[in-house]
Design an enzyme around this catalytic site. Structure first.
Site, PDB file in Angstrom:
ATOM      1  N   ASP A   1       2.018   5.868  -7.542  1.00  0.00           N
ATOM      2  CA  ASP A   1       2.235   7.319  -7.598  1.00  0.00           C
ATOM      3  C   ASP A   1       2.930   7.812  -6.323  1.00  0.00           C
ATOM      4  O   ASP A   1       3.263   9.004  -6.212  1.00  0.00           O
ATOM      5  CB  ASP A   1       0.930   8.079  -7.874  1.00  0.00           C
ATOM      6  CG  ASP A   1      -0.132   7.843  -6.817  1.00  0.00           C
ATOM      7  OD1 ASP A   1       0.117   7.080  -5.859  1.00  0.00           O
ATOM      8  OD2 ASP A   1      -1.235   8.437  -6.945  1.00  0.00           O
TER       9      ASP A   1
ATOM     10  N   LYS B   1      -4.194   0.940 -12.062  1.00  0.00           N
ATOM     11  CA  LYS B   1      -4.893   1.098 -10.786  1.00  0.00           C
ATOM     12  C   LYS B   1      -5.481   2.503 -10.705  1.00  0.00           C
ATOM     13  O   LYS B   1      -4.804   3.485 -11.061  1.00  0.00           O
ATOM     14  CB  LYS B   1      -3.922   0.867  -9.622  1.00  0.00           C
ATOM     15  CG  LYS B   1      -4.561   1.075  -8.265  1.00  0.00           C
ATOM     16  CD  LYS B   1      -3.656   0.592  -7.156  1.00  0.00           C
ATOM     17  CE  LYS B   1      -2.621   1.582  -6.699  1.00  0.00           C
ATOM     18  NZ  LYS B   1      -3.145   2.880  -6.235  1.00  0.00           N
TER      19      LYS B   1
ATOM     20  N   GLU C   1      -7.895   5.103  -8.059  1.00  0.00           N
ATOM     21  CA  GLU C   1      -8.481   5.305  -6.723  1.00  0.00           C
ATOM     22  C   GLU C   1      -9.943   5.699  -6.927  1.00  0.00           C
ATOM     23  O   GLU C   1     -10.221   6.735  -7.532  1.00  0.00           O
ATOM     24  CB  GLU C   1      -7.713   6.398  -5.976  1.00  0.00           C
ATOM     25  CG  GLU C   1      -6.282   5.997  -5.686  1.00  0.00           C
ATOM     26  CD  GLU C   1      -5.496   7.038  -4.901  1.00  0.00           C
ATOM     27  OE1 GLU C   1      -6.099   7.992  -4.358  1.00  0.00           O
ATOM     28  OE2 GLU C   1      -4.260   6.888  -4.817  1.00  0.00           O
TER      29      GLU C   1
ATOM     30  N   GLU D   1      -6.823  -0.034   0.913  1.00  0.00           N
ATOM     31  CA  GLU D   1      -5.769   0.604   1.713  1.00  0.00           C
ATOM     32  C   GLU D   1      -6.360   1.149   3.009  1.00  0.00           C
ATOM     33  O   GLU D   1      -7.387   1.845   3.009  1.00  0.00           O
ATOM     34  CB  GLU D   1      -5.109   1.745   0.920  1.00  0.00           C
ATOM     35  CG  GLU D   1      -4.050   2.464   1.766  1.00  0.00           C
ATOM     36  CD  GLU D   1      -3.149   3.418   0.994  1.00  0.00           C
ATOM     37  OE1 GLU D   1      -3.272   3.513  -0.244  1.00  0.00           O
ATOM     38  OE2 GLU D   1      -2.315   4.078   1.655  1.00  0.00           O
TER      39      GLU D   1
ATOM     40  N   ASP E   1      -0.005   2.855 -11.900  1.00  0.00           N
ATOM     41  CA  ASP E   1      -0.889   3.635 -11.037  1.00  0.00           C
ATOM     42  C   ASP E   1      -1.267   4.929 -11.759  1.00  0.00           C
ATOM     43  O   ASP E   1      -0.396   5.757 -12.058  1.00  0.00           O
ATOM     44  CB  ASP E   1      -0.127   3.943  -9.734  1.00  0.00           C
ATOM     45  CG  ASP E   1      -1.051   4.272  -8.592  1.00  0.00           C
ATOM     46  OD1 ASP E   1      -2.268   4.146  -8.747  1.00  0.00           O
ATOM     47  OD2 ASP E   1      -0.518   4.623  -7.515  1.00  0.00           O
TER      48      ASP E   1
HETATM   49  O1  KIV Z   1       0.966   4.509  -4.994  1.00  0.00           O
HETATM   50  C1  KIV Z   1       1.154   3.572  -4.200  1.00  0.00           C
HETATM   51  O2  KIV Z   1       2.287   3.236  -3.857  1.00  0.00           O
HETATM   52  C2  KIV Z   1      -0.005   2.894  -3.664  1.00  0.00           C
HETATM   53  C3  KIV Z   1       0.219   1.947  -2.524  1.00  0.00           C
HETATM   54  C4  KIV Z   1       0.274   2.708  -1.249  1.00  0.00           C
HETATM   55  C5  KIV Z   1      -0.836   0.906  -2.496  1.00  0.00           C
HETATM   56  O3  KIV Z   1      -1.090   3.116  -4.104  1.00  0.00           O
END
Ligand code: KIV
Length: 288
Positions: free
Chosen positions: A49, A118, A120, A187, A88
């Site tokens: 993202d 992914k 968070e 991260e 993401d």
């Molecule tokens: O969105 C992204 O690019 C990320 C990376 C910083 C791991 O989550």
């Protein structure tokens, strides 16, 4: 382009960990770059993202939408058919309730052909990770610094520097494994915290500015290419100086066009002489 490697799957990544071979991951936001990464045999591409920052120019990742992310993921998959593709999940695509998370994650899987999504997370989202896993959606749990929480965190800074905060992240990692996550991404945590998490799980652990002990590494493409635009500027090793190189190219182009040095005759299409003659005659006839 025919790829010379087999499809990278979660089993490939697990085997890499077992065998002590590092996993390579880069963020990717377009077809042409995905093709290059496929050719370079990068293991995994993250449609991050951070797209909202580096491609759309926003100061945070929060404005990324499902529509943006799925469209970009489709393009990246077309360019990199064998890479382990991670979609993401953008802000508010999974935090509201597990059902919304499943539906949105399903778009990454079914429309874009992602291998996992992914999210968070911390312990408060265990149920969401469990629900997605139960719906056959492989989840990469992103721990430590969570840029989607930037407004609550009050800034981008290393997480887990205090022992109690470090312990919480280490416990969260275990909870995510128990909830069914297939991989972890940490991260901006101290290298000792990343090492502890990496050693205590069979899951592949990808580090992002978290030291060398993780099973693999990910960096934001624009940061490692010296392409500017990244916000916040993450201090990573630069493998190219694209900002300078592209600026030079744009300036040279502007100069050439301005001076009439581009295009020259041999760079332009020309008419067949007979056709040209005929055209001239026709134009003369039409002249008043
Ligand atoms: O969105 C992204 O690019 C990320 C990376 C910083 C791991 O989550």
């Amino acid at each position: 382009m025919m790829s010379s490697r087999n499809k990278i799957t979660i089993s490939t990544l697990r085997a890499r960990k077992r065998e002590g071979q590092k996993i390579t991951m880069l963020t990717c936001y377009d077809y042409a770059t995905a093709r290059l990464m496929e050719e370079a045999q990068i293991d995994s591409l993250l449609v991050g993202d951070t797209y909202a920052e580096v491609c759309l120019g926003h100061p945070t990742t929060l404005p990324a939408t499902m529509e943006h992310m799925v469209t970009v993921a489709e393009a990246v998959r077309r360019g990199a058919p064998t890479a382990y593709l991670v979609g993401d999940m953008p802000f508010l695509s999974y935090q509201v309730c597990p059902e919304e998370g499943i539906r949105n994650a399903g778009l990454f899987m079914a429309k874009a052909g992602c291998d996992c999504v992914k999210v968070e997370v911390d312990r408060r989202l265990v149920k969401t990770v469990e629900a997605m896993t139960a719906a056959a959606i492989p989840v990469m749990a992103h721990l430590g610094l969570k840029p989607q929480s930037i407004q609550s965190l009050g800034g981008y800074r290393v997480q887990g520097k205090q022992a109690s905060a470090a312990l919480r992240i280490i416990e969260d990692a275990k909870m995510m494994e128990d909830a069914g996550a297939v991989a972890l991404l940490v991260e901006a945590v101290p290298k000792e915290v990343a090492a502890q998490i990496t050693e205590s799980t069979a899951l592949p652990v990808i580090g992002c500015v978290s030291g060398p002990h993780c099973d693999g590494q990910v960096v934001v493409l624009h940061d490692m290419l010296g392409f500017g635009g990244g916000h916040p500027p993450r201090s990573v090793k630069q493998y190219a100086r694209l900002h300078e190189q592209l600026l030079e190219a744009f300036q040279a182009y502007a100069k050439d066009v301005g001076e009439g040095a581009f295009p020259v005759a041999k760079e332009s299409a020309a008419m067949d002489p007979a056709q040209l003659k005929e055209l001239r005659r026709a134009l003369e006839k039409r002249a008043p």
